[in-house]
Design a protein around this motif. Structure first.
Motif, PDB file in Angstrom:
ATOM      1  N   MET A   1       0.845  -1.178   0.000  1.00  0.00           N
ATOM      2  CA  MET A   1       0.000   0.000   0.000  1.00  0.00           C
ATOM      3  C   MET A   1       0.888   1.238   0.000  1.00  0.00           C
ATOM      4  SD  MET A   1      -2.998   1.141   2.625  1.00  0.00           S
ATOM      5  CE  MET A   1      -2.118   1.984   3.920  1.00  0.00           C
ATOM      6  N   THR A   2       0.531   2.203  -0.812  1.00  0.00           N
ATOM      7  CA  THR A   2       1.254   3.465  -0.841  1.00  0.00           C
ATOM      8  C   THR A   2       0.280   4.607  -0.575  1.00  0.00           C
ATOM      9  OG1 THR A   2       0.915   3.723  -3.208  1.00  0.00           O
ATOM     10  CG2 THR A   2       2.923   2.599  -2.517  1.00  0.00           C
ATOM     11  N   ILE A   3       0.797   5.668  -0.050  1.00  0.00           N
ATOM     12  CA  ILE A   3      -0.015   6.851   0.238  1.00  0.00           C
ATOM     13  C   ILE A   3       0.392   7.948  -0.732  1.00  0.00           C
ATOM     14  CG2 ILE A   3      -0.531   8.637   1.944  1.00  0.00           C
ATOM     15  CD1 ILE A   3      -0.021   6.544   4.110  1.00  0.00           C
ATOM     16  N   ASP A   4      -0.590   8.519  -1.399  1.00  0.00           N
ATOM     17  CA  ASP A   4      -0.346   9.638  -2.302  1.00  0.00           C
ATOM     18  C   ASP A   4      -0.345  10.919  -1.460  1.00  0.00           C
ATOM     19  OD1 ASP A   4      -0.163  11.496  -4.301  1.00  0.00           O
ATOM     20  OD2 ASP A   4      -2.099  11.032  -5.218  1.00  0.00           O
ATOM     21  N   TRP A   5       0.842  11.326  -1.025  1.00  0.00           N
ATOM     22  CA  TRP A   5       0.949  12.470  -0.120  1.00  0.00           C
ATOM     23  C   TRP A   5       0.513  13.773  -0.766  1.00  0.00           C
ATOM     24  CZ3 TRP A   5       1.060  11.561   4.772  1.00  0.00           C
ATOM     25  CH2 TRP A   5       1.615  10.372   5.242  1.00  0.00           C
ATOM     26  N   SER A   6       0.537  13.855  -2.094  1.00  0.00           N
ATOM     27  CA  SER A   6       0.074  15.079  -2.750  1.00  0.00           C
ATOM     28  C   SER A   6      -1.441  15.230  -2.622  1.00  0.00           C
ATOM     29  CB  SER A   6       0.494  15.092  -4.221  1.00  0.00           C
ATOM     30  OG  SER A   6      -0.149  14.046  -4.922  1.00  0.00           O
TER      31      SER A   6
END
Length: 144
Positions: A1-6
């Motif tokens: 899982m990755t988080i789209d910090w933008s």
């Protein structure tokens, strides 16, 4: 899982949550009514005319707010990864479950929990569990 910090927007989320809480509180304090959308719409279809003005004003605000946002900030990118049959089915399921649970997420999750309603706690836990299961099935079982 990755988080789209933008796409992480804590300030707008905080402001939005504060505005929802403020509006729900003001409706309860000034009008003695719960800000549950399904109850407001349902009451509009069932109640006599002398109870409809505040309901129409509330629903008018729900329609006007996104229009004002479009004028100020422009339209966001919208992407829906489902076809019309799935969206119609989802809407029917949500409507059925709203009647079955005697309220919607706004009525139970926002207003009911803030009033420490045990029924709203159970309903909100059921909403959340159903959401978790649905996301899991779509991502890992049915969709993936």
């Amino acid at each position: 899982m990755t988080i789209d910090w933008s796409a992480f927007t804590p300030w707008s989320a905080l402001i939005g949550g504060l505005l929802i809480g403020l509006s729900a509180s003001l409706l309860l304090i000034l009008n003695g009514r719960i800000a549950g959308i399904s109850g407001i719409v349902g009451g509009l279809l069932q109640r006599p005319d002398n109870d409809s003005s505040w309901r129409l004003a509330f629903l008018g605000g729900l329609v006007a707010a996104p229009i004002l946002w479009l004028l100020v900030a422009g339209a966001p990118e919208i992407r829906i990864d489902a076809g019309y049959p799935m969206l119609i089915l989802a809407g029917l399921i949500v409507g059925f479950c709203t009647r079955l649970g005697a309220g919607c997420t706004s009525g139970h999750g926002v207003c009911g929990l803030s009033r420490l309603s045990p029924r709203s706690l159970v309903a909100t836990l059921c909403f959340m569990a159903a959401g978790f299961v649905t996301v899991y099935l779509v991502r890992h079982g049915l969709g993936g």
